[in-house]
Design a protein around this motif. Structure first.
Motif, PDB file in Angstrom:
ATOM      1  N   MET A   1      22.451   1.837 -30.154  1.00 25.13           N
ATOM      2  CA  MET A   1      23.892   1.944 -30.324  1.00 25.13           C
ATOM      3  C   MET A   1      24.597   1.850 -28.962  1.00 25.13           C
ATOM      4  N   LEU A   2      24.021   2.548 -27.976  1.00 20.01           N
ATOM      5  CA  LEU A   2      24.578   2.512 -26.619  1.00 20.01           C
ATOM      6  C   LEU A   2      23.451   2.239 -25.641  1.00 20.01           C
ATOM      7  N   LYS A   3      23.716   1.292 -24.732  1.00 17.37           N
ATOM      8  CA  LYS A   3      22.704   0.984 -23.729  1.00 17.37           C
ATOM      9  C   LYS A   3      23.378   0.963 -22.364  1.00 17.37           C
ATOM     10  N   VAL A   4      22.927   1.846 -21.489  1.00 15.71           N
ATOM     11  CA  VAL A   4      23.435   1.884 -20.119  1.00 15.71           C
ATOM     12  C   VAL A   4      22.339   1.280 -19.253  1.00 15.71           C
ATOM     13  N   GLU A   5      22.703   0.250 -18.460  1.00 20.25           N
ATOM     14  CA  GLU A   5      21.673  -0.450 -17.672  1.00 20.25           C
ATOM     15  C   GLU A   5      22.035  -0.490 -16.198  1.00 20.25           C
ATOM     16  N   GLY A   6      21.288   0.259 -15.413  1.00 21.31           N
ATOM     17  CA  GLY A   6      21.377   0.180 -13.951  1.00 21.31           C
ATOM     18  C   GLY A   6      22.763   0.386 -13.372  1.00 21.31           C
ATOM     19  N   ILE A   7      23.495   1.418 -13.859  1.00 19.75           N
ATOM     20  CA  ILE A   7      24.860   1.568 -13.327  1.00 19.75           C
ATOM     21  C   ILE A   7      24.881   2.353 -12.015  1.00 19.75           C
ATOM     22  N   ASN A   8      25.725   1.861 -11.113  1.00 22.31           N
ATOM     23  CA  ASN A   8      26.016   2.536  -9.847  1.00 22.31           C
ATOM     24  C   ASN A   8      27.489   2.927  -9.868  1.00 22.31           C
ATOM     25  N   VAL A   9      27.765   4.199  -9.586  1.00 21.44           N
ATOM     26  CA  VAL A   9      29.151   4.670  -9.585  1.00 21.44           C
ATOM     27  C   VAL A   9      29.409   5.421  -8.283  1.00 21.44           C
ATOM     28  N   TYR A  10      30.559   5.144  -7.694  1.00 21.95           N
ATOM     29  CA  TYR A  10      30.921   5.767  -6.416  1.00 21.95           C
ATOM     30  C   TYR A  10      32.207   6.563  -6.535  1.00 21.95           C
ATOM     31  N   TYR A  11      32.293   7.662  -5.767  1.00 16.86           N
ATOM     32  CA  TYR A  11      33.577   8.318  -5.499  1.00 16.86           C
ATOM     33  C   TYR A  11      33.868   7.996  -4.039  1.00 16.86           C
ATOM     34  N   GLY A  12      34.764   7.057  -3.785  1.00 12.98           N
ATOM     35  CA  GLY A  12      34.976   6.624  -2.399  1.00 12.98           C
ATOM     36  C   GLY A  12      33.683   6.029  -1.855  1.00 12.98           C
ATOM     37  N   ASN A  13      33.183   6.597  -0.741  1.00  6.90           N
ATOM     38  CA  ASN A  13      31.937   6.077  -0.167  1.00  6.90           C
ATOM     39  C   ASN A  13      30.698   6.795  -0.680  1.00  6.90           C
ATOM     40  N   ILE A  14      30.918   7.812  -1.499  1.00  6.02           N
ATOM     41  CA  ILE A  14      29.768   8.616  -1.947  1.00  6.02           C
ATOM     42  C   ILE A  14      29.249   8.067  -3.274  1.00  6.02           C
ATOM     43  N   GLN A  15      27.959   7.747  -3.304  1.00  7.38           N
ATOM     44  CA  GLN A  15      27.368   7.206  -4.534  1.00  7.38           C
ATOM     45  C   GLN A  15      26.949   8.357  -5.443  1.00  7.38           C
ATOM     46  N   ALA A  16      27.568   8.418  -6.626  1.00  9.81           N
ATOM     47  CA  ALA A  16      27.300   9.517  -7.553  1.00  9.81           C
ATOM     48  C   ALA A  16      26.204   9.169  -8.561  1.00  9.81           C
ATOM     49  N   LEU A  17      26.136   7.895  -8.958  1.00 13.38           N
ATOM     50  CA  LEU A  17      25.069   7.455  -9.873  1.00 13.38           C
ATOM     51  C   LEU A  17      24.342   6.282  -9.244  1.00 13.38           C
ATOM     52  N   LYS A  18      23.008   6.358  -9.285  1.00 13.42           N
ATOM     53  CA  LYS A  18      22.182   5.357  -8.598  1.00 13.42           C
ATOM     54  C   LYS A  18      21.258   4.665  -9.592  1.00 13.42           C
ATOM     55  N   GLY A  19      21.732   3.549 -10.114  1.00 11.70           N
ATOM     56  CA  GLY A  19      20.882   2.758 -11.009  1.00 11.70           C
ATOM     57  C   GLY A  19      20.480   3.472 -12.285  1.00 11.70           C
ATOM     58  N   VAL A  20      21.432   4.172 -12.908  1.00 12.92           N
ATOM     59  CA  VAL A  20      21.109   4.949 -14.119  1.00 12.92           C
ATOM     60  C   VAL A  20      21.011   4.042 -15.348  1.00 12.92           C
ATOM     61  N   SER A  21      19.928   4.221 -16.107  1.00 11.66           N
ATOM     62  CA  SER A  21      19.757   3.505 -17.386  1.00 11.66           C
ATOM     63  C   SER A  21      19.386   4.511 -18.470  1.00 11.66           C
ATOM     64  N   LEU A  22      19.948   4.312 -19.650  1.00 14.09           N
ATOM     65  CA  LEU A  22      19.510   5.136 -20.796  1.00 14.09           C
ATOM     66  C   LEU A  22      19.921   4.431 -22.073  1.00 14.09           C
ATOM     67  N   GLU A  23      19.329   4.844 -23.181  1.00 16.38           N
ATOM     68  CA  GLU A  23      19.820   4.308 -24.448  1.00 16.38           C
ATOM     69  C   GLU A  23      19.902   5.381 -25.519  1.00 16.38           C
ATOM     70  N   ILE A  24      20.804   5.150 -26.453  1.00 16.58           N
ATOM     71  CA  ILE A  24      21.019   6.088 -27.555  1.00 16.58           C
ATOM     72  C   ILE A  24      20.979   5.282 -28.838  1.00 16.58           C
ATOM     73  N   ASN A  25      20.145   5.712 -29.767  1.00 22.94           N
ATOM     74  CA  ASN A  25      20.074   5.042 -31.064  1.00 22.94           C
ATOM     75  C   ASN A  25      21.022   5.723 -32.046  1.00 22.94           C
ATOM     76  N   GLN A  26      21.461   4.924 -33.011  1.00 24.94           N
ATOM     77  CA  GLN A  26      22.346   5.440 -34.052  1.00 24.94           C
ATOM     78  C   GLN A  26      21.748   6.703 -34.684  1.00 24.94           C
ATOM     79  N   GLY A  27      22.576   7.735 -34.839  1.00 27.09           N
ATOM     80  CA  GLY A  27      22.150   8.941 -35.557  1.00 27.09           C
ATOM     81  C   GLY A  27      21.433   9.969 -34.712  1.00 27.09           C
ATOM     82  N   GLU A  28      21.168   9.655 -33.447  1.00 24.28           N
ATOM     83  CA  GLU A  28      20.431  10.604 -32.604  1.00 24.28           C
ATOM     84  C   GLU A  28      21.340  11.662 -31.984  1.00 24.28           C
TER      85      GLU A  28
END
Length: 235
Positions: free
Chosen positions: A1-28
């Motif tokens: 249902m949801l697939k997160v693939e290798g996301i990088n997220v920054y607050y200014g110069n600070i990296q808060a998420l480093k290559g995060v991947s996960l998945e969620i199936n319907q109903g879980e």
């Protein structure tokens, strides 16, 4: 249902998420476990459109949603209950719930969902004319969840629903999360109380300093010495 693939997220110069991947199936029910500041809330905010990833993909029901406006994501069926509840203090319970349905036009359906929310949270029914700011912490948490349900989400994202609540209320909130899930809503849960979270989840991801370091079923995580020591108080 949801697939997160290798996301990088920054607050200014600070990296808060480093290559995060996960998945969620319907109903879980999927839970994210990790210390404060590990990046759990950042991940939820990125999924619901409050933050934009610098790199990576977020695919929801086959569509890319990374960087889409938050209201478009609500319209697509994802509702986010933020940490700290964020109810509108000088509006009544009823008005707060009404705001949850602001993107909807189906009057009958909205009426039905009011009924459903009051069934899940009888306390809100009793307090429906009261200002949200006068409610207890537990009642405000119920209201924040009820408001999110008024958008009729297919995926409900919950950030620390048990924070600051008495143990008895925590049990109630978790029972209601299971009931919401049983009616077909998929749930992504961030929760400091790892024991409680693992007791209702189908799968879990452990996040440390912006990275997913482990994932598996609750049984697998409960059996991991590393997880026991870090998040389950060594028991």
């Amino acid at each position: 249902m949801l697939k997160v693939e290798g996301i990088n997220v920054y607050y200014g110069n600070i990296q808060a998420l480093k290559g995060v991947s996960l998945e969620i199936n319907q109903g879980e029910i999927v839970t994210l476990i990790g210390a404060n500041g590990a990046g759990k809330s950042t991940l939820l905010k990125t999924i619901s459109g409050l933050l934009k990833p610098k790199q990576g993909q977020i695919i929801y029901e086959g569509q890319s949603i990374a960087g889409k406006a938050a209201q478009s994501i609500v319209k697509m069926g994802i509702s986010h209950v933020p940490e700290g509840r964020r109810v509108f203090a000088n509006m009544t319970v009823e008005e707060n719930l009404d705001l949850g349905a602001y993107l909807r036009k189906d009057k009958e359906g909205i009426k039905e969902d009011f009924g459903r929310v009051f069934e899940l949270f009888p306390r809100l029914m009793e307090r429906r004319k009261q200002l949200a700011g006068t409610l207890s912490g537990g009642e405000q948490q119920m209201l924040a969840m009820g408001r999110a349900l008024m958008a009729r989400p297919r995926l409900l994202v919950l950030d620390e629903p048990s924070m600051g609540l008495a143990p008895l209320l925590v049990k109630t909130i978790f029972r209601i999360i299971e009931e919401i899930n049983a009616t077909g809503t998929t749930i992504l849960l961030v929760e400091q109380n790892a024991h409680m979270a693992l007791s209702i989840a189908n799968r879990a991801y452990v996040i440390e300093t912006g990275r997913v370091v482990l994932s598996g079923t609750p049984d697998e995580l409960n059996a991991s010495e590393q997880i026991k020591m870090a998040y389950l108080g060594g028991h």
